[in-house]
Scaffold this active site. Structure first.
Site, PDB file in Angstrom:
ATOM      1  N   LYS A 193      -7.262   1.662  -3.331  1.00  0.00           N
ATOM      2  CA  LYS A 193      -6.950   1.283  -1.939  1.00  0.00           C
ATOM      3  C   LYS A 193      -7.153   2.478  -1.009  1.00  0.00           C
ATOM      4  O   LYS A 193      -7.601   2.324   0.133  1.00  0.00           O
ATOM      5  CB  LYS A 193      -5.516   0.763  -1.838  1.00  0.00           C
ATOM      6  CG  LYS A 193      -5.094   0.348  -0.419  1.00  0.00           C
ATOM      7  CD  LYS A 193      -5.931  -0.793   0.143  1.00  0.00           C
ATOM      8  CE  LYS A 193      -5.555  -1.138   1.586  1.00  0.00           C
ATOM      9  NZ  LYS A 193      -4.272  -1.848   1.700  1.00  0.00           N
TER      10      LYS A 193
ATOM     11  N   THR B  92       0.878  -1.169   0.000  1.00  0.00           N
ATOM     12  CA  THR B  92       0.000   0.000   0.000  1.00  0.00           C
ATOM     13  C   THR B  92       0.914   1.217   0.000  1.00  0.00           C
ATOM     14  O   THR B  92       1.587   1.503   0.985  1.00  0.00           O
ATOM     15  CB  THR B  92      -0.923   0.015   1.232  1.00  0.00           C
ATOM     16  OG1 THR B  92      -1.808  -1.107   1.147  1.00  0.00           O
ATOM     17  CG2 THR B  92      -1.747   1.291   1.274  1.00  0.00           C
TER      18      THR B  92
ATOM     19  N   LYS C  29      -0.173   5.454   8.472  1.00  0.00           N
ATOM     20  CA  LYS C  29       0.647   5.559   7.257  1.00  0.00           C
ATOM     21  C   LYS C  29      -0.252   5.643   6.036  1.00  0.00           C
ATOM     22  O   LYS C  29      -0.058   6.488   5.152  1.00  0.00           O
ATOM     23  CB  LYS C  29       1.581   4.351   7.168  1.00  0.00           C
ATOM     24  CG  LYS C  29       2.551   4.371   5.984  1.00  0.00           C
ATOM     25  CD  LYS C  29       2.042   3.678   4.738  1.00  0.00           C
ATOM     26  CE  LYS C  29       1.997   2.176   4.918  1.00  0.00           C
ATOM     27  NZ  LYS C  29       1.647   1.467   3.638  1.00  0.00           N
TER      28      LYS C  29
END
Length: 289
Positions: free
Chosen positions: A173, A98, A241
């Site tokens: 995502k 990711t 994050k």
């Protein structure tokens, strides 16, 4: 059967690489910064491990990466010993990290210089999804490359979709994480409210989970949240994050994400409570402190 390299054997990569070997039947070479982890993988699944990403990727038809962030990704791909130093022309790099859409486009350009191809393919489903081989994979790339890669990706996936050109997988995502952030905060507030109201949380969830309020988070996390246990699934540090990637991209494309920004700050409060490694459902903890 294809010749496959897998770079990054964390809680996600370790079982994903395992599925490529056992379910996919591919010849798999792995690499991990901690050599002991690579040796453990080989002992469990067979295959081999390389001393560097470049060595692992040499002669591979497909190279997978699954690491922590953009900088980690650049390190294992475009560095002196990165996979591009070992990949053969025509090979395909599939990145399950990711990361940002920006780094995806960088890697696509680097792949083209090597006469290789690239797909950004972040996943959703957490550690359990990786272990059970039922991840959702969101891909960005061209249709021809996707058609070649999909049968290999299928080894660890339940759903694989091509979202658009390179970068589209990462953007998808980001949407996924936006949705999760809002749903978990709503569930945390509902459980907190129910406790304060003296309701039996189990009875309530048994009813409302069958209606419009139902969600994966409610089905799979309400019990542990109600018990104050947060050792399941995706860690707060990693969610922050991801949300940083989301909010940075939002500034770039001009979108307004007030709820996402707020929940990101709530996760910062959870970190201050010592919850860096708690799972994302720990938003309830800040309400009950």
């Amino acid at each position: 059967m294809a010749k496959v390299a897998f770079i990054g054997l964390g809680v996600m990569g370790f079982p994903m690489a395992g599925h490529l070997k056992t379910k996919g039947g591919h010849e798999v070479t792995v690499y991990n910064r901690t050599v002991a982890k690579a040796e453990s993988w080989v002992q469990k699944f067979g295959g081999t491990h390389g001393k560097t990403p470049a060595e692992a990727a040499r002669d591979a038809d497909f190279v997978f990466t699954c690491v922590g962030n953009d900088d980690d990704l650049r390190s294992v791909t475009i560095g002196a010993d990165g996979v591009f130093a070992g990949m053969k022309p025509g090979a395909i790099l599939i990145d399950n990290t990711t990361a940002s859409a920006e780094v995806a486009r960088e890697l696509d350009a680097a792949a083209r210089e090597k006469s290789c191809a690239f797909i950004d393919a972040p996943v959703s489903g957490g550690q359990a999804g990786a272990e059970n081989g039922v991840l959702t994979v969101m891909c960005g790339g061209d249709e021809e490359t996707f058609a070649k890669a999909r049968p290999v990706i299928d080894a660890y996936a339940r759903m694989v979709g091509l979202m658009g050109p390179v970068g589209s997988g990462q953007l998808t995502k980001m949407m996924n994480q936006i949705c999760i952030a809002g749903v978990v905060q709503g569930l945390a507030e509902a459980i907190h409210f129910g406790k304060k109201a003296g309701l039996d949380i189990e009875k309530v969830v048994d009813v409302i989970s069958k209606g419009a309020a139902g969600s994966w988070q409610m089905e799979n996390r309400h019990k542990t949240m109600n018990e104050g246990r947060y050792e399941f699934g995706f860690a707060v540090d990693w969610m922050r994050k991801d949300l940083d990637i989301v909010l940075t991209e939002a500034k770039r494309n001009g979108s307004t994400l007030p709820l996402t920004a707020l929940v990101d700050q709530f996760y910062a409060e959870v970190q201050k409570l010592g919850g860096h490694r708690w799972d994302t459902s720990s938003l309830l903890a800040r309400l009950e402190k």
